[in-house]
Scaffold this motif. Structure first.
Motif, short mmCIF file in Angstrom:
data_model
loop_
_atom_site.label_atom_id
_atom_site.label_comp_id
_atom_site.label_asym_id
_atom_site.label_seq_id
_atom_site.Cartn_x
_atom_site.Cartn_y
_atom_site.Cartn_z
N PHE A 1 -65.01 -10.93 -29.59
CA PHE A 1 -65.43 -12.15 -30.27
C PHE A 1 -64.31 -13.19 -30.25
O PHE A 1 -64.54 -14.38 -29.99
N LEU A 2 -63.07 -12.75 -30.51
CA LEU A 2 -61.93 -13.67 -30.52
C LEU A 2 -61.69 -14.27 -29.14
O LEU A 2 -61.39 -15.46 -29.01
N PHE A 3 -61.83 -13.46 -28.09
CA PHE A 3 -61.65 -13.96 -26.73
C PHE A 3 -62.70 -15.02 -26.40
O PHE A 3 -62.38 -16.08 -25.84
N ILE A 4 -63.95 -14.73 -26.75
CA ILE A 4 -65.04 -15.70 -26.48
C ILE A 4 -64.81 -16.98 -27.28
O ILE A 4 -65.02 -18.10 -26.77
N LEU A 5 -64.35 -16.84 -28.54
CA LEU A 5 -64.09 -18.01 -29.38
C LEU A 5 -62.99 -18.88 -28.78
O LEU A 5 -63.11 -20.11 -28.71
N MET A 6 -61.90 -18.26 -28.31
CA MET A 6 -60.81 -19.01 -27.69
C MET A 6 -61.26 -19.70 -26.42
O MET A 6 -60.89 -20.85 -26.14
N LEU A 7 -62.09 -19.02 -25.63
CA LEU A 7 -62.61 -19.61 -24.40
C LEU A 7 -63.49 -20.83 -24.70
O LEU A 7 -63.38 -21.86 -24.03
N LEU A 8 -64.34 -20.71 -25.73
CA LEU A 8 -65.20 -21.83 -26.12
C LEU A 8 -64.38 -23.01 -26.63
O LEU A 8 -64.70 -24.17 -26.33
N MET A 9 -63.31 -22.73 -27.38
CA MET A 9 -62.45 -23.81 -27.89
C MET A 9 -61.75 -24.53 -26.73
O MET A 9 -61.65 -25.76 -26.73
N PHE A 10 -61.30 -23.76 -25.74
CA PHE A 10 -60.67 -24.37 -24.57
C PHE A 10 -61.67 -25.24 -23.80
O PHE A 10 -61.34 -26.36 -23.39
N MET A 11 -62.88 -24.74 -23.62
CA MET A 11 -63.91 -25.51 -22.91
C MET A 11 -64.28 -26.77 -23.67
O MET A 11 -64.49 -27.83 -23.07
N ALA A 12 -64.34 -26.68 -25.00
CA ALA A 12 -64.66 -27.85 -25.82
C ALA A 12 -63.56 -28.91 -25.71
O ALA A 12 -63.84 -30.11 -25.59
N ALA A 13 -62.30 -28.46 -25.72
CA ALA A 13 -61.17 -29.40 -25.58
C ALA A 13 -61.18 -30.08 -24.21
O ALA A 13 -60.95 -31.28 -24.10
N ALA A 14 -61.47 -29.29 -23.16
CA ALA A 14 -61.53 -29.86 -21.81
C ALA A 14 -62.67 -30.87 -21.69
O ALA A 14 -62.51 -31.94 -21.09
N ALA A 15 -63.82 -30.54 -22.28
CA ALA A 15 -64.96 -31.45 -22.23
C ALA A 15 -64.67 -32.74 -23.00
O ALA A 15 -65.03 -33.84 -22.56
N TYR A 16 -64.00 -32.60 -24.15
CA TYR A 16 -63.65 -33.79 -24.94
C TYR A 16 -62.73 -34.71 -24.15
O TYR A 16 -62.90 -35.94 -24.15
N TYR A 17 -61.76 -34.12 -23.44
CA TYR A 17 -60.84 -34.94 -22.66
C TYR A 17 -61.57 -35.63 -21.49
O TYR A 17 -61.39 -36.82 -21.26
N LEU A 18 -62.40 -34.87 -20.77
CA LEU A 18 -63.05 -35.40 -19.58
C LEU A 18 -64.07 -36.49 -19.90
O LEU A 18 -64.16 -37.50 -19.20
N PHE A 19 -64.86 -36.27 -20.96
CA PHE A 19 -66.00 -37.16 -21.21
C PHE A 19 -65.76 -38.20 -22.30
O PHE A 19 -66.55 -39.12 -22.45
N ARG A 20 -64.68 -38.07 -23.05
CA ARG A 20 -64.42 -39.04 -24.11
C ARG A 20 -63.01 -39.61 -24.06
O ARG A 20 -62.82 -40.81 -23.88
N LEU A 21 -62.01 -38.72 -24.18
CA LEU A 21 -60.64 -39.20 -24.31
C LEU A 21 -60.16 -39.93 -23.07
O LEU A 21 -59.48 -40.95 -23.15
N ARG A 22 -60.51 -39.44 -21.88
CA ARG A 22 -60.05 -40.05 -20.63
C ARG A 22 -60.58 -41.46 -20.45
O ARG A 22 -59.98 -42.28 -19.75
N LYS A 23 -61.74 -41.77 -21.09
CA LYS A 23 -62.35 -43.09 -20.94
C LYS A 23 -61.80 -44.09 -21.95
O LYS A 23 -62.12 -45.27 -21.87
N GLN A 24 -60.99 -43.62 -22.90
CA GLN A 24 -60.43 -44.52 -23.90
C GLN A 24 -59.22 -45.26 -23.34
O GLN A 24 -58.71 -44.95 -22.27
N SER A 25 -58.73 -46.24 -24.10
CA SER A 25 -57.59 -47.05 -23.67
C SER A 25 -56.32 -46.19 -23.67
O SER A 25 -56.26 -45.16 -24.35
N PRO A 26 -55.30 -46.61 -22.90
CA PRO A 26 -54.03 -45.85 -22.91
C PRO A 26 -53.43 -45.69 -24.30
O PRO A 26 -52.88 -44.65 -24.63
#
Length: 345
Positions: free
Chosen positions: A165-190
């Protein structure tokens, strides 16, 4: 012009830049120094240097050629500013030293974490084997003998059950962080991206130190060449490699035109060390702003190295402590059930 995508290792970039700086100080022209150094390089690097020399003879600026060869952005930006104040030899040495410092700090962290991480991976593999093969056997024995599982043993067995369960939770958190960066944070201003990273513990501290170091060092070099604060900020605004500093320069210029002093502007910016504005104010008072900024930049790079050593000293014991705790749990998970079953017989 198409950029060469295969980047040199950063260590080799640092070595080349430092050698170029030393040779130009001894009187070599840039092209002569490159021709001499070309003899010591491998085939791919010789091709890149030959390409760069052709572009230089065609009139391309040095920073643009370095960018085409995919040199590190920090080094390219330092050379860009050097071409504004015409001190390439010093800038090559400076950029090579900066890259070498980054390499050394990364090596220290890797060295400190290498063996503990190997231990953690080994323990995790053993834990997986125990969970998959041995723990079910103990559970089956307790059930077949109608023996109530003791609390400590049950807790350890539950801990193994939670690993997946802990491994799956850590993997999901990493995927969520990557998705946030790719689809939201990267499009914001410097500025918005930098503000986000500044708020992250430890990372934010490093970024503030580096931002203050880079700004003070480059302003010092530009001011020393005879440019004013306004002209130096215009140089920052016109560089295309570092969008954060480009936006910051635009903001500074706008507020300077409104009558604000540069040290007062910096006081309200969250991206820099608070004492940067004090260093600028002191330099303006004594008429040696370029000297004060250079001294301050060297103080900051020393502070950065000290912080890296401190964090290495904290991270390594934590990893060792976690590894020791995991080994103790594995030891107890194998011995306790056997002792408790013997007592029940």
């Amino acid at each position: 012009m198409r950029q060469i995508k295969n980047r040199w290792p950063v260590r080799e970039q640092a070595e080349l830049l430092e050698k170029l700086g030393k040779m130009m100080v001894r009187g070599y022209t840039l092209l002569d120094a490159l021709k001499m150094l070309e003899l010591q390089l491998n085939k791919k690097q010789r091709a890149d240097i030959s390409f760069g020399m052709r572009k230089l003879t065609e009139g391309y600026p040095v920073f643009q050629v370095m960018n085409l060869i995919s040199f590190h952005k920090d080094a390219v930006s330092i050379i860009y500013f050097a071409e504004q104040h015409e001190n390439l030899a010093f800038a090559f040495s400076q950029s090579g030293e900066l890259l070498q410092r980054k390499i050394d700090q990364a090596e220290k962290i890797k060295k400190a974490a290498k063996y503990p991480l190997f231990l953690i991976m080994t323990v995790c593999i053993i834990a997986y084997i125990l969970k998959a093969a041995i723990v079910p056997q103990f559970s089956a024995i307790y059930d077949s003998m109608n023996i109530e599982t003791p609390f400590l043993t049950a807790s350890i067995l539950s801990l193994f059950d939670s690993f997946t369960f802990l491994f799956i939770l850590m993997l999901l958190m990493f995927m969520a962080a990557a998705a946030y960066y790719l689809f939201r944070l990267r499009k914001q201003s410097p500025e918005a991206r930098m503000l986000f990273f500044i708020r992250i513990p430890l990372l934010g501290r490093i970024l503030k130190l580096f931002n203050s170091y880079f700004l003070s060092l480059q302003l010092s070099n530009l001011l020393k060449s005879g440019l004013s604060i306004y002209e130096s900020l215009k140089a920052f605004e016109s560089q295309p490699f570092l969008p954060f500093y480009q936006k910051e320069a635009k903001c500074f210029i706008k507020r300077l035109k409104q009558g604000e002093a540069i040290d007062e502007i910096l006081k309200g910016r969250p991206f820099y060390e608070k004492d940067l504005s004090k260093a600028i104010a002191h330099g303006q008072l004594n008429g040696q702003l370029h000297r004060e900024l250079y001294s301050y930049s060297q103080f900051l790079i020393g502070r950065l190295e000290k912080k890296a050593e401190q964090w290495t000293g904290i991270i390594q014991p934590l990893i060792y402590g976690f590894t020791a705790a995991m080994i103790l749990i594995l030891y107890l998970s194998m011995l306790l059930p056997m002792y408790q079953m013997m007592n029940q017989l």
